[in-house]
Design a protein around this motif. Structure first.
Motif, short mmCIF file in Angstrom:
data_model
loop_
_atom_site.label_atom_id
_atom_site.label_comp_id
_atom_site.label_asym_id
_atom_site.label_seq_id
_atom_site.Cartn_x
_atom_site.Cartn_y
_atom_site.Cartn_z
N HIS B 68 35.84 37.88 30.48
CA HIS B 68 36.70 37.94 31.69
C HIS B 68 35.90 38.89 32.56
O HIS B 68 35.64 38.62 33.71
CB HIS B 68 38.05 38.40 31.25
CG HIS B 68 39.09 37.30 30.95
ND1 HIS B 68 39.08 36.75 29.96
CD2 HIS B 68 40.26 36.87 31.56
CE1 HIS B 68 40.00 35.62 29.98
NE2 HIS B 68 40.67 35.84 31.13
N HIS B 109 37.46 29.55 26.21
CA HIS B 109 37.87 28.06 25.77
C HIS B 109 36.98 26.99 25.57
O HIS B 109 37.28 25.85 25.28
CB HIS B 109 38.97 27.70 26.84
CG HIS B 109 40.18 28.85 27.05
ND1 HIS B 109 40.85 29.27 25.88
CD2 HIS B 109 40.72 29.54 28.06
CE1 HIS B 109 41.72 30.23 26.36
NE2 HIS B 109 41.68 30.44 27.53
N ASP B 128 45.38 34.29 25.13
CA ASP B 128 45.05 33.85 26.46
C ASP B 128 45.73 32.58 26.79
O ASP B 128 45.68 31.60 25.71
CB ASP B 128 43.54 33.36 26.67
CG ASP B 128 43.10 33.22 28.23
OD1 ASP B 128 42.76 34.23 28.76
OD2 ASP B 128 43.58 32.04 28.63
N HIS B 130 45.44 29.84 28.39
CA HIS B 130 44.81 28.46 28.29
C HIS B 130 44.39 28.11 27.20
O HIS B 130 43.58 27.33 26.90
CB HIS B 130 43.66 28.50 29.56
CG HIS B 130 44.25 28.61 30.68
ND1 HIS B 130 44.27 29.68 31.46
CD2 HIS B 130 44.86 27.43 31.60
CE1 HIS B 130 44.98 29.33 32.62
NE2 HIS B 130 45.45 27.97 32.60
N SER B 304 35.24 28.01 35.86
CA SER B 304 36.53 28.31 34.88
C SER B 304 36.59 27.46 33.99
O SER B 304 35.83 26.43 33.93
CB SER B 304 37.83 28.13 35.83
OG SER B 304 38.12 26.88 35.86
N CYS B 305 37.47 27.73 32.98
CA CYS B 305 37.54 26.68 31.72
C CYS B 305 38.12 25.30 32.17
O CYS B 305 38.14 24.37 31.54
CB CYS B 305 38.50 27.38 30.74
SG CYS B 305 40.19 27.85 31.55
N CYS B 369 34.57 34.25 33.76
CA CYS B 369 35.53 33.83 34.16
C CYS B 369 35.69 34.13 35.91
O CYS B 369 36.00 33.20 36.46
CB CYS B 369 36.86 34.49 33.61
SG CYS B 369 37.29 34.19 32.04
N CYS B 372 38.20 33.17 38.90
CA CYS B 372 39.08 32.30 38.72
C CYS B 372 40.28 33.18 38.68
O CYS B 372 41.37 33.03 38.88
CB CYS B 372 38.98 31.68 37.35
SG CYS B 372 40.35 30.76 36.72
N LEU B 373 40.25 34.67 38.21
CA LEU B 373 41.44 35.42 38.06
C LEU B 373 41.14 36.62 38.84
O LEU B 373 41.75 37.62 38.63
CB LEU B 373 41.82 35.78 36.49
CG LEU B 373 41.18 36.95 35.88
CD1 LEU B 373 41.85 37.39 34.70
CD2 LEU B 373 39.81 36.79 35.58
N ASN B 394 42.60 26.46 37.64
CA ASN B 394 43.90 25.98 37.26
C ASN B 394 45.06 26.92 38.03
O ASN B 394 46.19 26.12 37.89
CB ASN B 394 43.76 26.21 35.89
CG ASN B 394 43.64 27.58 35.28
OD1 ASN B 394 43.70 28.40 36.17
ND2 ASN B 394 42.65 27.59 34.10
N ARG B 400 45.92 35.37 43.10
CA ARG B 400 45.27 34.87 41.75
C ARG B 400 43.73 35.09 41.60
O ARG B 400 43.14 35.39 40.91
CB ARG B 400 45.55 33.34 41.40
CG ARG B 400 44.85 32.96 40.48
CD ARG B 400 45.22 33.33 38.74
NE ARG B 400 44.39 32.92 37.67
CZ ARG B 400 44.39 33.24 36.71
NH1 ARG B 400 45.31 34.13 36.08
NH2 ARG B 400 43.73 32.73 35.56
#
Ligand code: SF4
Lengths: 187, 432
Positions: B68, B109, B128, B130, B304-305, B369, B372-373, B394, B400
């Motif tokens: 992350h 992931h 997590d 996801h 991202s995943c 990551c 993404c977050l 996502n 976010r």
């Protein structure tokens, strides 16, 4: 588990996700350090957009500046409370800020489970929508045996759904105590 | 009575012949995954509950993947990695993908299947949300919090309420302008962000079975955005070929019984679906790329995943090749393996890296990551102001990807690439 939970209301809307409950940039503090963990209380619910923070008026801070305890102990939510990530920091931040119960219309699954398994507070489901019925700052009283929530400010009483399967875990005080009772762990 | 795939996996892991929706059962765990954000908290609870000298229940089954907050100067974030490293050493865990070493992977992931930790018929829990991505391999996979993860670390079991299964069938292979992302955004638009709460989402039909393993992962990745507990896809030759190329460990696939009972069955024709976007600030705020045409953008983000796998970049490259982006465009490979793929995969004589560079996109030096977050303020691609962004990620909740005042549109890599070229939301059919 106490029978009566009293506190002041802090009202939020639908789909309060975990990024609003504790924004991701704060997830770096230690939860084991007694001083540092207070930072989670300080930033609890700090990601909620200002207009939606403390309904119906909005623009009410959940935690006063430079403090880590909130003057509000019972959070009222709409649908799908706690959606998004699995971060347990979310219910824990609310607990550190002093939350003793959440009453929402419905929950996202992982947040609900984390609240129960971690023993942070009881996530109640209300029979009817309470957003719009209850205002931030109202005096609330939850009666567990009766399954009711009374708004002492307005004098109205509302029904709460039975806790069902998770009652045993809540009574035990969290999933570790529950697993001990089930014999999976030595006490 | 027959069982669905999800019911079967859970029953088997509880040592029972049968499991029905609503049953509360304790299941044996095959893999527990944790990362840098939730690992330290999990380890803290594990030590407190089991004692300072406790050992994990099975070191072959604990997988630790920092991903992350990696490429940041935030000291607290670095400390989290130190906690993981010390724990892995103390417990002698073989599956740790440490930052700054050749073993470093990136987004958990995507790293899990690359390293052979996802296998049909198994039970995977991860700290997590996801973690549901791994349902693409025909297993039960879901996200949990630190307390549940700490319990698994010690005893290798967790209680689960068996979910009802919602089935989603897609008929017909995907038209050339659609990706799995369009299908899942379409479904979430139909059922809403709480439309699958407490339930399993099973994807099937020849449309789904025609998808590559990476595209199947995209479908399962976003079940949590509909509130789902897990996503799952039947096992076929595509699954088995992939899994066998990554691991020699034995596994036992499951299939739906012919008389399995579903909560509901929804059927779609893929040809009816349009390139789809989720508008701010909710994954169920559905629109089509065509309807949103003209929405001006400040940023495009591919990573991202969900949308940072090699096939996602190949799709973006197909559109970006020979064009210049009008919008600031950020490319973030999910894992180091994907990053290698960007440098070596050729499209019409150019590597993907060259295509992105020639188009004027910014490529992240590290796999993680990233934005993404949101992450710490110095994170690559983070939205620090009121920007409007289109992204292959996502989630588009307020804040976010950084600032609470930013606006995020979610879309497929095709749509994001087409939009980056025009500087406004664009249907990829204009380029395909
Ligand atoms: S890439 Fe985004 S959604 Fe995926 S694990 Fe990382 S932060 Fe979560």
């Amino acid at each position: 588990m106490q029978d009566i939970i009293k506190g002041k209301a802090y009202v939020l809307g639908d789909n309060i996700d975990t990024d609003q409950i504790i924004p991701a940039k704060h997830l770096v503090y230690s939860l084991s350090d007694p001083e540092e963990r207070k930072l989670y209380g300080r930033y609890a619910l700090s990601g909620v957009p200002d207009a939606a923070a403390g309904l119906p008026k909005g623009n009410v801070r959940f935690v006063p500046e430079n403090d880590h305890r909130s003057p509000f102990q019972i959070v009222i939510g709409g649908k799908n409370f706690g959606s998004g990530s699995s971060r347990e920091h979310a219910p824990e931040a609310m607990q550190i800020a002093g939350v003793t119960a959440v009453v929402a219309e419905s929950y996202a699954r992982i947040f609900y489970r984390n609240s129960v398994d971690g023993g942070f507070f009881i996530p109640f489901e209300a029979v009817q929508r309470l957003v719009g019925e209850i205002a931030t700052g109202d005096d609330l009283e939850i009666d567990l045996p009766k399954g009711t929530l009374t708004n002492r400010t307005s004098g109205k009483t509302y029904g709460l759904r039975p806790l069902g399967d998770v009652l045993e875990i809540i009574k035990a005080g969290g999933v570790f105590a529950y697993a001990r009772q089930a014999g999976f762990l030595k006490s | 009575m027959g069982m669905t795939m999800t019911e079967k996996v859970l029953a088997r892991h509880a040592g029972r012949k049968h499991a029905a929706p609503g049953d509360n059962i304790w299941v044996d765990v095959d893999i527990l995954m944790t990362h840098d954000v939730c690992g330290p908290g999990t380890i803290g609870i594990f030590r407190k509950q089991f004692g300072p000298t406790a050992r994990v229940w099975d070191k072959e089954k604990v997988v630790v993947i920092p991903d992350h907050y990696i490429f940041t100067n935030d000291q607290h974030a670095h400390r989290n990695i130190d906690v993981l490293r010390a724990f892995v050493k103390e417990q002698d865990l073989p599956y740790y993908y440490d930052v700054g070493t050749d073993k470093y992977k990136g987004v958990c992931h995507i790293a899990l299947p690359e390293e052979g930790h996802t296998r049909p018929g198994e039970v995977l829990f991860g700290t997590d949300s996801h973690t549901c991505t791994a349902g693409a391999f025909g297993e039960f996979a879901t996200g949990i919090g630190n307390t549940d993860a700490a319990l698994i670390m010690g005893i290798g079991k967790l209680w689960v309420k068996v979910p009802e299964t919602m089935r989603f069938e897609f008929e017909g292979p995907l038209p050339p302008y659609l990706m799995a992302k369009d299908l899942i955004l379409h479904i979430i638009g139909d059922i809403g962000v709480d439309g699958a709460t407490y339930r399993a989402m099973e994807f099937a039909g020849d449309g789904v079975m025609s998808l590559s393993i990476e595209e199947r992962m995209t479908l399962c990745n976003m079940v949590i955005e509909a509130g789902g507990k897990n996503g799952i896809i039947p096992v076929d030759a595509v699954t088995e070929t992939f899994v066998k190329s990554k691991t020699a460990k034995p596994y036992q696939p499951v299939a739906d019984d012919p008389d399995a009972r579903f909560h509901s069955v929804r059927r779609y024709k893929t040809a009816d679906i349009q390139p789809t976007v989720a508008k701010p600030h909710s994954p169920d705020n559905r629109g089509t790329a065509r309807e949103c045409k003209g929405t001006k953008l400040d940023r495009a983000y591919i990573g991202s995943c969900t949308g940072g796998k090699l096939n996602d970049f190949l799709a973006a490259a197909k559109i970006l090749k020979g064009h210049q982006v009008k919008t600031d465009t950020y490319i973030v490979p999910a894992t180091t393996e994907v990053a290698k793929g960007l440098a070596t995969t050729m499209l019409d004589g150019q590597t993907l890296v060259e295509i992105f560079q020639n188009a004027g996109a910014k490529i992240s030096q590290g796999a993680s990551c990233a934005a993404c977050l949101g992450g710490p303020s110095d994170t690559f691609g983070r939205l620090n102001r009121s920007e409007v962004c289109i992204s292959t990620t996502n989630r588009n909740f307020p804040g976010r990807m950084g600032s609470k005042t930013a606006q995020v549109y979610l879309a497929s890599p095709y749509t994001v690439a087409a939009s980056a070229i025009r500087g406004e939301i664009t249907d990829p059919r204009e380029f395909l």
